[in-house]
Scaffold this motif. Structure first.
Motif, mmCIF file in Angstrom:
data_model
loop_
_atom_site.group_PDB
_atom_site.id
_atom_site.type_symbol
_atom_site.label_atom_id
_atom_site.label_comp_id
_atom_site.label_asym_id
_atom_site.label_seq_id
_atom_site.Cartn_x
_atom_site.Cartn_y
_atom_site.Cartn_z
ATOM 1 N N LEU A 1 0.811 -1.216 0.000
ATOM 2 C CA LEU A 1 0.000 0.000 0.000
ATOM 3 C C LEU A 1 0.845 1.266 0.000
ATOM 4 C CD1 LEU A 1 -2.590 -1.168 2.683
ATOM 5 C CD2 LEU A 1 -3.024 -0.899 0.238
ATOM 6 N N PHE B 1 -0.545 3.859 -1.872
ATOM 7 C CA PHE B 1 -1.996 3.943 -1.708
ATOM 8 C C PHE B 1 -2.400 5.310 -1.173
ATOM 9 C CE2 PHE B 1 -5.664 3.438 1.250
ATOM 10 C CZ PHE B 1 -6.637 3.159 0.299
ATOM 11 N N PRO C 1 -5.489 7.014 0.495
ATOM 12 C CA PRO C 1 -6.771 6.648 1.092
ATOM 13 C C PRO C 1 -7.975 7.214 0.350
ATOM 14 C CG PRO C 1 -5.213 7.234 2.791
ATOM 15 C CD PRO C 1 -4.551 7.562 1.489
ATOM 16 N N SER D 1 -12.633 1.216 0.884
ATOM 17 C CA SER D 1 -12.372 -0.042 1.584
ATOM 18 C C SER D 1 -11.040 -0.601 1.130
ATOM 19 C CB SER D 1 -13.491 -1.062 1.298
ATOM 20 O OG SER D 1 -13.450 -1.475 -0.059
ATOM 21 N N LEU D 2 -10.561 -1.612 1.890
ATOM 22 C CA LEU D 2 -9.337 -2.324 1.525
ATOM 23 C C LEU D 2 -9.594 -3.821 1.628
ATOM 24 C CD1 LEU D 2 -6.571 -0.336 3.449
ATOM 25 C CD2 LEU D 2 -6.790 -0.532 0.978
ATOM 26 N N SER D 3 -9.256 -4.563 0.569
ATOM 27 C CA SER D 3 -9.319 -6.026 0.582
ATOM 28 C C SER D 3 -7.971 -6.531 0.082
ATOM 29 C CB SER D 3 -10.446 -6.542 -0.317
ATOM 30 O OG SER D 3 -11.695 -6.063 0.114
ATOM 31 N N LEU D 4 -7.216 -7.184 0.963
ATOM 32 C CA LEU D 4 -5.830 -7.540 0.671
ATOM 33 C C LEU D 4 -5.592 -9.036 0.840
ATOM 34 C CD1 LEU D 4 -4.163 -4.713 2.782
ATOM 35 C CD2 LEU D 4 -4.532 -4.682 0.326
ATOM 36 N N LYS E 1 -6.988 -1.032 9.554
ATOM 37 C CA LYS E 1 -8.189 -0.211 9.752
ATOM 38 C C LYS E 1 -7.853 1.022 10.562
ATOM 39 C CE LYS E 1 -10.635 -0.771 13.173
ATOM 40 N NZ LYS E 1 -10.777 -0.166 14.521
ATOM 41 N N ARG F 1 -10.410 2.843 7.186
ATOM 42 C CA ARG F 1 -11.245 2.244 6.153
ATOM 43 C C ARG F 1 -11.651 0.850 6.624
ATOM 44 N NH1 ARG F 1 -10.499 6.693 4.548
ATOM 45 N NH2 ARG F 1 -10.191 7.472 2.426
ATOM 46 N N VAL G 1 -11.503 -2.898 6.429
ATOM 47 C CA VAL G 1 -10.411 -3.715 5.872
ATOM 48 C C VAL G 1 -10.760 -5.186 5.994
ATOM 49 C CG1 VAL G 1 -7.992 -4.384 6.108
ATOM 50 C CG2 VAL G 1 -8.656 -1.995 6.465
ATOM 51 N N ARG H 1 -13.427 -7.910 -4.242
ATOM 52 C CA ARG H 1 -12.885 -6.589 -3.916
ATOM 53 C C ARG H 1 -13.758 -5.488 -4.537
ATOM 54 N NH1 ARG H 1 -7.627 -7.223 -5.643
ATOM 55 N NH2 ARG H 1 -6.837 -7.710 -3.554
ATOM 56 N N GLU I 1 -16.165 -2.957 -2.350
ATOM 57 C CA GLU I 1 -15.917 -1.524 -2.501
ATOM 58 C C GLU I 1 -17.215 -0.800 -2.896
ATOM 59 O OE1 GLU I 1 -14.022 2.261 -2.965
ATOM 60 O OE2 GLU I 1 -13.474 0.467 -1.852
#
Length: 563
Positions: free
Chosen positions: A341, A344, A346, A351-354, A372, A377, A379, A440, A444
């Protein structure tokens, strides 16, 4: 980006509370947290909500009393987190004291996943139980309950998680969040639900005369475990939960807790007589959770069940070592996530999906929580499970109910999520690895729908400024005596200070000398060696620093802005 905002409070309520003898500052703090009358602050055990209000508690008590009378074998099916472990220990100790034939099984998260799955039911069958009793799980176990019935076992469900569209066809379900339950506190942890069932069972056995010639078991001896599970599961500390936690803490401080909790405090070098909700949530809880995250929670449950001080010490040392290993794994995972990230912004997403194929399945929940906090966000962190699926653990922010958000994704994309469950702020799920990109995007889209731009700005809520007379040890002691936690946050204050001196201690903490018109104060900022500017606007809490037998006031700085 963060903003600082003072909590609002109803001035008339604060005045009314102050009129009962509560110091004006505390009256203001309590009013801001929804306390409307002084009686709500009374944590006497007699003020607990009655078990008669909890749907099916009395019915389950009758079924358990029948099972005890017939000496049927009860097998507890636990969960692998601190709430599940304490709920299991409460059930084992409580049912055992009431005369039940009882044992437990806890799924290994890496082999069986969460809850009463058909696989864990078939494993449980090897012990030939008559009854399966779930603690902290089961409300979503439709297939597991059906498998138990097929194999000739009755299932009693005690849980607190939100139910899905279909309830399992269990023998009996006790869950404050099930349809038709009017229990006023919807925030009982799994351990709290089990404690209530035991209270109902003892009353039923008393009514039947099953204690004739015997001493009734004192269920109050279980409150240390109830307090630990309640705080560690981060449920809302409403009036009822604060009573449970305060009663448990009183037992711990008086040296009357179980050998396991005492040992876990000792290994962390924390005196039991000064234990607070902080010790339960951030010292004991993580060490207990480490067993379920890295190995098998049966180790943690054994720690809570033994009455042998030496054995408890040995297990606590193992749990402490596992927790150190967990910290190391978590640090590596966080480094890799932040590297991913690095560029990244924000503002680019809601949202974040990793996912990283090297991440440890048992630690992704903590990683999600850290990210988070950093990015403010929702996560979800994924790791590869032994089944080849991706297991996700999510943490959310105010404004997005995570379990409901996943439900919305599932309804819109029926084959995307294999299974999910959880709460408003934390949830778990499973997906196929090749579905990650689609998930993802879908998550989002839901996050953008449910959150607005204002919700994505982290707000640090304070209780305002302090007068010179309020910087006192007596105020700090008053605050220290109260139970603070989720939904009843610890008071934070704000103010302008000049930085008179600063130095790094312990390699990662900043020791400060601060001054303001109210006086000069010792202060510390933990886990941050970043130097402070000459003047700061600080957010802080009051604490008591004990050194060489003397006590002094200390400010714990949580955040600052400055030139």
């Amino acid at each position: 980006m963060s903003k600082i905002a003072q909590r609002s409070y109803p001035a008339d309520i604060a005045t009314q509370l102050a009129g009962t003898g509560i110091p004006p500052l505390l009256a203001r703090i309590y009013a801001a947290r929804g306390i409307g009358e002084a009686a709500q602050l009374d944590t006497d055990i007699k003020r607990l909500l009655p078990f008669t209000l909890l749907k099916n508690a009395e019915t389950m008590a009758e079924l358990l009393a029948n099972a005890i009378a017939a000496q049927k074998k009860i097998l507890i099916v636990a969960d692998y987190d601190a709430d599940g472990a304490t709920a299991c220990a409460v059930a084992m100790r409580g049912l055992g004291a009431l005369g039940a034939r009882v044992d437990f099984i806890v799924p290994n998260r890496f082999e069986y996943g969460y809850g009463l799955t058909p696989e864990i039911v078939r494993l449980a069958k090897r012990s030939e139980p008559d009854i399966l009793l779930t603690v902290d799980n089961g409300i979503a176990s439709v297939d597991g309950v059906a498998e138990a019935a097929r194999l000739g076992m009755q299932v009693l469900v005690t849980d607190h998680h939100l139910p899905g569209d279909t309830l399992p066809n269990a023998w009996c379900i006790v869950n404050p969040n099930q349809p038709g339950c009017a229990f006023p506190s919807k925030h009982l942890a799994g351990v709290g639900v089990m404690f209530y069932v035991l209270m109902a069972l003892r009353a039923e056995m008393r009514k039947r005369g099953m204690f004739a010639g015997k001493t009734e078991p004192n269920l109050g001896t279980l409150l240390d475990l109830v307090a630990l599970g309640t705080v560690a599961d981060v449920v809302r500390l409403d009036d009822n939960n604060r009573i449970l936690v305060q009663q448990g803490l009183q037992r711990i401080r008086a040296g009357r807790s179980c050998a396991g909790i005492q040992a876990l405090l000792r290994v962390a070098r924390r005196p039991a007589m000064q234990a607070s909700a902080y010790e339960l949530g951030f010292i004991v809880g993580p060490r207990l959770n480490a067993a379920g995250r890295l190995e098998d929670m049966s180790l943690g449950i054994r720690c809570l069940l033994t009455d042998d001080t030496a054995e408890a010490g040995e297990i606590a040392a193992k749990l402490d070592a596992l927790n150190q290993e967990r910290r190391s794994i978590e640090a590596d995972m966080q480094d890799s996530a932040l590297a991913t990230l690095d560029s990244f912004d924000p503002a680019d997403g809601y949202s974040l999906s990793l996912f990283n194929e090297e991440w440890h399945q048992g630690v992704i929940g903590i990683l999600a929580s850290r990210l988070k906090d950093k990015f403010h966000r929702p996560v979800i962190a994924f790791a590869r499970a032994q089944t080849g699926e991706l297991k996700g653990s999510g943490r959310s922010i105010a404004g997005l109910h995570l379990r409901d958000a996943l439900d919305l994704v599932s309804k819109r994309h029926p084959h995307l999520i294999l299974k999910f469950g959880g709460h408003a702020m934390a949830a778990g799920l499973s997906i196929h690895e090749d579905s990650l990109h689609d998930f993802r995007s879908a998550f989002e889209a839901v996050a953008r729908e449910l959150l607005d731009a204002e919700a994505l700005v982290k707000t640090i809520a304070t209780d305002g400024t302090l007068d010179a007379m309020e910087f006192s040890l007596s105020i700090a002691r008053d605050l220290q005596r109260q139970v603070w936690g989720q939904g009843f946050p610890e008071p934070l204050f704000e103010g302008d200070f000049r930085v008179q001196a600063q130095r790094v201690v312990g390699e990662k903490h900043l020791k400060l000398k601060l001054s303001s018109p109210a006086g000069s104060f010792d202060a510390i900022r933990f886990f941050s060696a970043e130097p402070a500017p000459d003047t700061i606007h600080a957010v802080y809490s009051l604490s008591i620093n004990e050194y060489n037998g003397s006590e002094t006031l200390q400010l714990i700085v949580r955040h600052w802005t400055g030139d």
